[in-house]
Design a protein around this motif. Structure first.
Motif, short mmCIF file in Angstrom:
data_model
loop_
_atom_site.label_atom_id
_atom_site.label_comp_id
_atom_site.label_asym_id
_atom_site.label_seq_id
_atom_site.Cartn_x
_atom_site.Cartn_y
_atom_site.Cartn_z
N PRO A 181 0.82 -1.22 0.00
CA PRO A 181 0.00 0.00 0.00
C PRO A 181 0.85 1.27 0.00
N GLU A 182 1.97 1.26 0.73
CA GLU A 182 2.85 2.42 0.77
C GLU A 182 3.38 2.76 -0.63
N MET A 183 3.82 1.71 -1.34
CA MET A 183 4.37 1.92 -2.68
C MET A 183 3.30 2.39 -3.64
N LEU A 184 2.11 1.80 -3.54
CA LEU A 184 1.01 2.21 -4.43
C LEU A 184 0.68 3.68 -4.23
N GLY A 185 0.69 4.13 -2.98
CA GLY A 185 0.42 5.54 -2.66
C GLY A 185 1.48 6.45 -3.27
N MET A 186 2.73 6.05 -3.13
CA MET A 186 3.83 6.87 -3.67
C MET A 186 3.80 6.89 -5.20
N MET A 187 3.45 5.75 -5.80
CA MET A 187 3.39 5.67 -7.27
C MET A 187 2.26 6.54 -7.82
N LYS A 188 1.16 6.59 -7.06
CA LYS A 188 0.01 7.40 -7.46
C LYS A 188 0.41 8.87 -7.57
N GLN A 189 1.23 9.29 -6.63
CA GLN A 189 1.70 10.68 -6.65
C GLN A 189 2.55 10.98 -7.88
N LEU A 190 3.14 9.92 -8.47
CA LEU A 190 3.93 10.11 -9.69
C LEU A 190 3.09 9.87 -10.94
N GLY A 191 1.79 9.68 -10.75
CA GLY A 191 0.88 9.56 -11.89
C GLY A 191 0.47 8.14 -12.25
N ALA A 192 0.81 7.17 -11.41
CA ALA A 192 0.45 5.78 -11.73
C ALA A 192 -1.01 5.50 -11.39
N LEU A 193 -1.59 4.58 -12.13
CA LEU A 193 -2.94 4.12 -11.83
C LEU A 193 -2.88 2.66 -11.43
N LYS A 194 -3.69 2.30 -10.43
CA LYS A 194 -3.68 0.93 -9.94
C LYS A 194 -4.14 -0.05 -11.03
N THR A 195 -5.10 0.39 -11.85
CA THR A 195 -5.67 -0.52 -12.86
C THR A 195 -4.67 -0.93 -13.93
N THR A 196 -3.64 -0.13 -14.15
CA THR A 196 -2.64 -0.49 -15.17
C THR A 196 -1.32 -0.93 -14.52
N THR A 197 -1.38 -1.26 -13.24
CA THR A 197 -0.17 -1.67 -12.51
C THR A 197 -0.14 -3.18 -12.33
N TRP A 198 1.00 -3.77 -12.63
CA TRP A 198 1.20 -5.20 -12.36
C TRP A 198 2.37 -5.41 -11.41
N ALA A 199 2.60 -6.65 -10.98
CA ALA A 199 3.68 -6.95 -10.04
C ALA A 199 4.56 -8.08 -10.54
N LYS A 200 5.84 -8.01 -10.15
CA LYS A 200 6.76 -9.14 -10.31
C LYS A 200 7.41 -9.35 -8.94
N ILE A 201 7.64 -10.59 -8.55
CA ILE A 201 8.25 -10.82 -7.24
C ILE A 201 9.46 -11.76 -7.35
N VAL A 202 10.46 -11.45 -6.54
CA VAL A 202 11.74 -12.19 -6.58
C VAL A 202 12.22 -12.43 -5.15
N GLY A 203 12.80 -13.60 -4.91
CA GLY A 203 13.42 -13.86 -3.60
C GLY A 203 12.70 -14.94 -2.82
N GLY A 204 12.76 -14.84 -1.49
CA GLY A 204 12.09 -15.81 -0.64
C GLY A 204 12.76 -17.17 -0.64
N ALA A 205 14.08 -17.17 -0.73
CA ALA A 205 14.82 -18.45 -0.73
C ALA A 205 15.01 -18.96 0.70
N GLN A 206 15.45 -20.20 0.79
CA GLN A 206 15.93 -20.72 2.08
C GLN A 206 17.41 -21.03 1.84
N MET A 207 18.27 -20.14 2.35
CA MET A 207 19.68 -20.19 1.99
C MET A 207 20.40 -21.41 2.53
N PHE A 208 20.10 -21.76 3.76
CA PHE A 208 20.72 -22.95 4.34
C PHE A 208 19.63 -24.02 4.34
N ALA A 209 19.73 -24.95 3.40
CA ALA A 209 18.66 -25.91 3.19
C ALA A 209 18.34 -26.65 4.49
N ASN A 210 17.06 -26.75 4.76
CA ASN A 210 16.56 -27.53 5.90
C ASN A 210 17.07 -27.10 7.27
#
Lengths: 204, 161
Positions: B70-99
């Motif tokens: 929500p924080e990022m969406l608010g800040m992007m809106k101030q730069l002229g972004a619209l939620k309806t044309t916004t998509w997401a990509k996500i990276v990370g969430g690994a488990q570095m030391f297995a098990n």
């Protein structure tokens, strides 16, 4: 809960003393294991903002080989032993009795030997900590990874971030002149355990 | 001139084309990338924890998935972004030391990814690509010109999302 920002120089000295005694144990253990004279630096005890932990040890993107162990029991926390890939290859040569420069890729046996080194180092430091505080501490099995330092430490930072904004780190640096190996050993007690440690050292 | 904006751990930044936003050495943390491809406005958050329920220290919205979005969406809106044309990509969430057993938070990488998906779904933001899980660290470069996300890791080299 103890406020890490307000640790007194006196308390930090007491924590450094844990490092000192741990270092002398670790020094002997590591020198015996490698059959080389290993030098361990004067330990440091420092308080670092969580988001600056990777920078403090060479930067988030630095490629390292790391051995991680968890401290459990009456004192809990994290132990991370890490070094460059070159040191890891040389360590594998020494531990597996191969001529220096032989190892190019760390196989499973090499990784086990490196993990064992981590266990021995951690064991000698925890014995010192346990004797000084009169608390029972059990190290977990060792875990091995090779990756960017920032990626290796972020789950430790995440764990600590539940209760703190800072990490108290006891740091030992070790080196061996002939084979030019060096590395870092970090002990990061949980904030609750730091209180236990300081109280049992009589500086709580 | 395009600028390279760096995002640290528990940090977020928003910007516009032709700038790039980068973040390094994600392990169990997750990079949430939002992009309005029409207005060429985007943001990247490097979150540590699923939600504010996981920490006593809650002042920084960039630390948690559920507050960073929500924080990022608010800040992007101030730069002229619209939620309806916004998509997401996500990276990370690994488990570095297995098990790693008895990790106090379980597999925190996985939980961070799940919380990120939950908040994005709640905000009606579509996830168009992801590079999550596994056991290796990742660095991310997000190009605000075209929304391309370049993921680098030692195990898999370069992956473009």
């Amino acid at each position: 809960m103890i406020d890490l920002k307000n640790l007194t120089p006196f308390q930090l000295d007491a924590l450094k003393e844990i490092g000192n005694i741990g270092a002398s144990h670790a020094d002997t253990a590591l020198s015996e294991l490698l059959r080389k004279k290993v030098w361990i630096s004067v330990p440091e005890a420092k308080v670092v903002p969580l988001d600056e932990v990777p920078q403090e040890f060479g930067g988030a993107e630095k490629m390292v080989v790391g051995v991680y162990l968890q401290m459990q029991g009456q004192i809990s926390g994290n132990i991370l032993f890490f070094f460059s890939q070159e040191t890891a290859l040389t360590l594998a040569d020494i531990l597996m009795n191969r001529p220096a420069g032989t190892t190019k890729v760390l196989n499973e046996m090499d990784q086990s030997a490196i993990k064992e080194t981590g266990t021995i180092l951690a064991g000698s430091c925890l014995t010192a900590l346990s004797a000084l505080t009169n608390k029972e501490i059990i190290p977990s099995i060792p875990y091995y990874a090779m990756d960017m330092l920032g990626a290796l430490v972020d789950f430790i930072i995440i764990n600590l971030s539940q209760n703190a904004e800072y990490a108290m780190i006891i740091q030992l640096e070790f080196s061996e002149a002939e084979y030019k190996i060096d590395g870092s050993f970090l002990l990061l007690p949980d904030p609750q355990s730091l209180e236990v440690i300081l109280t049992s050292l009589g500086v709580g | 001139m395009d600028e390279q904006i760096k995002v640290g751990i528990a940090d977020l930044k928003v910007s516009t084309a032709p700038n790039k936003i980068i973040t390094n050495a994600l392990g169990s943390c997750v990079a949430i990338i939002l992009y309005d491809s029409v207005h060429k406005v985007g943001g990247l958050a490097h979150i540590m924890l699923p939600s504010t329920a996981f920490s006593k220290i809650r002042s920084n919205p960039a630390k948690f998935a559920d507050t960073a979005v929500p924080e990022m969406l608010g800040m992007m809106k101030q730069l002229g972004a619209l939620k309806t044309t916004t998509w997401a990509k996500i990276v990370g969430g690994a488990q570095m030391f297995a098990n790693v057993l008895a990790e106090p938070l379980g597999n925190i990488g996985q939980r961070n990814v799940q919380a990120t998906k939950d908040i994005l779904s709640k905000e009606n933001i579509r996830i168009v690509a992801e590079d999550t899980g596994g056991d290796c660290g990742k660095s991310v470069e997000f190009n605000l010109d075209n929304g391309e996300v370049t993921v680098k890791s030692i195990k898999y080299g370069v992956n473009r999302l």
